[in-house]
Scaffold this motif. Structure first.
Motif, short mmCIF file in Angstrom:
data_model
loop_
_atom_site.label_atom_id
_atom_site.label_comp_id
_atom_site.label_asym_id
_atom_site.label_seq_id
_atom_site.Cartn_x
_atom_site.Cartn_y
_atom_site.Cartn_z
N LEU A 197 46.50 29.37 37.73
CA LEU A 197 47.16 29.60 38.53
C LEU A 197 48.49 28.65 38.71
N GLY B 189 52.44 31.46 43.57
CA GLY B 189 51.77 32.65 44.35
C GLY B 189 52.54 32.83 45.56
N TRP C 91 48.12 29.36 48.08
CA TRP C 91 47.43 29.53 46.85
C TRP C 91 47.00 28.15 46.32
N SER C 92 45.94 27.84 45.82
CA SER C 92 45.38 26.65 45.17
C SER C 92 44.31 27.03 44.07
N GLN C 93 44.12 26.20 43.38
CA GLN C 93 42.81 26.30 42.37
C GLN C 93 42.31 24.94 41.91
N VAL D 60 39.69 29.81 42.76
CA VAL D 60 41.07 30.14 43.14
C VAL D 60 40.82 30.43 44.98
N THR D 61 41.76 29.65 45.48
CA THR D 61 41.65 30.01 47.02
C THR D 61 42.97 30.60 47.50
N ALA D 62 43.12 31.77 48.24
CA ALA D 62 44.37 31.98 48.88
C ALA D 62 44.07 32.16 50.43
N PHE E 76 50.55 36.50 42.80
CA PHE E 76 50.60 35.46 42.16
C PHE E 76 50.96 35.37 40.64
#
Length: 499
Positions: free
Chosen positions: A79, A82, A87-89, A94-96, A115
């Motif tokens: 990622l 986004g 957004w994070s990884q 991956v988390t939204a 993203f």
């Protein structure tokens, strides 16, 4: 057109790149109870080293005040940015998570987020979507994840080929000699996203997005370019410049043509430091509009662009967006001489490439495509265009003109005295028309005057910006018009694009 502040671009939209294929993970369930949540994952754009993706999440259970979607990349994707979610990884996960403004999700309601990520090897569709810890896309009786297909290309519909346009007297004609008009829109983004390091396009340019333009009965799309991005100069991120940028532009041109529309590629932002009157920026790089093209890079840019598209006679070349040497020089004669001949121009600190230099650069490749050349004063002044027009050995040169309600030449009196004599001798194309009132009374007048003379015009711009910051035709990329855009759309739907 000068652009609104950068913030206007990124409040509601994300970067996009040329569509290569679309992969969608559909909702597939067994015969038990409905899933607690459904997620549709799509690859909306893809290029050599990255892609743009989107998720649409639907909550099928009780309402929630906040949401967090988690899934795992299956192909080593990373990622990079986004929007419409936080957004994070971590590793492959991956988390939204919702933003402050889109946390509540009622039962049956959906939310979408997008993203950009890098990829290599394969770009497999992820599996195992979880909303607030609950598995999505699976029956209540069957916790196994649903199957998802591999990405597959999405072919644009065949809607006819655009004509190869050429000059015949003061008309544009197709190969059969029938008169044609260029009527449509500008699609901004390719001039600024890459140099600002955000991507290549502003918003989607996939098949659905281009089809939405065609649905307005547009037959032409003008595509602004950045010379440093095309040439892949060192200040441009590698993934947004050179071969990747060229490939993205070629894909967009092909997609425009697949919908039967004429693509106009034009140089919008160029190199050269200018800090004089009406300077758009003090940066030497191509990060704003400059008064004239630069001799260092622009001829090379046009040699490359012309070489790329010379085998496609439907592509039109617009040499330089909005020349304004008149803001730097002390006399109109100096401005027009600078415009045509370039060289050392009063008030401009870099060596200038004149319109004749650029015509020569295009024709040196063997390209015979139609060329547009805009006048001075941001292409709003054509008073001496006929006197100083460049020589074109192919005889395929037309005049370009831009008009907004705040310009000097923005009334019928000026159009009758200044534009009509030009239009009597060469084809005249208004490459940009617009107004900053969020209405369309002014462009209605422009279109009526141009219609009465069988001339061409293109609205600025097919982007979802705030119409009070600059003329924006749409509020979303499905083609919903702003109140300003409704004027252009409704007018185009009534017209015959032939002469």
């Amino acid at each position: 057109m000068r652009h609104p502040p950068r913030s206007a671009y990124f409040l509601t939209v994300g970067a996009a790149v040329a569509l290569i294929g679309t992969a969608i993970a559909p909702v597939v369930t067994a015969s038990g109870a409905a899933p607690a949540c459904t997620v549709e994952y799509s690859v909306t754009s893809q290029w050599d080293s990255g892609f743009q993706g989107a998720v649409q999440v639907t909550n099928n259970t009780a309402a929630v005040n906040s949401w967090s979607l988690v899934f795992d990349f299956a192909g080593g994707q990373k990622l990079t940015q986004g929007w419409n979610a936080k957004w994070s990884q971590s590793g492959t996960t991956v988390t939204a998570a919702n933003e402050n403004w889109n946390g509540p999700l009622a039962s049956g309601a959906s939310v979408s987020a997008g993203f950009i990520a890098s990829w290599s090897g394969s770009n497999a569709v992820p599996t195992g979507f979880r909303l607030n810890g609950t598995a999505c896309n699976v029956d209540a009786e069957d916790p196994s994840p649903s199957p998802t297909p591999s990405p597959s290309p999405s072919d644009p519909p065949a809607t006819g080929e655009p004509p190869a346009l050429s000059v015949s007297g003061n008309r544009l004609v197709d190969a059969s000699g029938a008169t044609r008009r260029m009527l449509g829109v500008n699609r901004s983004g390719g001039e600024f996203m890459c140099v600002q390091g955000y991507g290549i396009f502003d918003g989607p340019v996939d098949d659905a997005a281009i089809e939405a333009i065609a649905d307005w009965k547009a037959n032409t799309v003008r595509i602004p370019l950045n010379e440093e991005c095309w040439l892949g100069l060192s200040n441009i991120k590698a993934e947004y410049g050179g071969a990747d940028y060229i490939s993205a532009i070629k894909d967009l041109v092909a997609r425009v043509e697949a919908h039967g529309m004429t693509p106009v590629v034009e140089l919008h932002w160029s190199y050269g430091q200018y800090t004089g009157n009406s300077a758009g920026c003090s940066d030497v790089h191509a990060s704003c509009q400059k008064p004239m093209p630069d001799a260092q890079y622009t001829p090379s840019f046009w040699t490359s662009v012309a070489s790329t598209f010379k085998g496609d006679a439907a592509v039109v070349f617009d040499l330089f967006n909005e020349p304004y040497p008149d803001r730097a020089t002390s006399t109109a004669t100096q401005a027009w001489q600078c415009w045509r001949d370039g060289g050392t121009c009063p008030g401009i600190g870099y060596e200038v490439a004149g319109m004749q230099d650029l015509v020569d650069a295009v024709r040196s490749t063997g390209a015979r495509n139609l060329i547009l050349a805009g006048g001075i004063a941001y292409s709003n002044d054509l008073s001496q265009w006929l006197t100083y027009r460049p020589a074109d050995p192919a005889g395929n040169l037309a005049a370009a003109y831009h008009v907004y309600n705040f310009n000097t030449c923005a009334n019928e009196s000026c159009w009758n005295s200044q534009l009509a004599p030009v239009a009597a001798q060469v084809p005249l194309v208004a490459g940009e028309i617009g107004e900053n009132t969020c209405a369309h009374s002014f462009v209605d007048q422009v279109m009526d005057w141009f219609d009465a003379r069988g001339l061409s015009y293109l609205g600025w711009t097919w982007n979802t910006w705030d119409c009070s910051s600059g003329p924006s035709l749409i509020s979303d990329y499905s083609g919903t018009p702003t109140s300003y855009g409704a004027g252009l759309r409704d007018h185009l739907l009534t017209l015959d694009t032939t002469g």
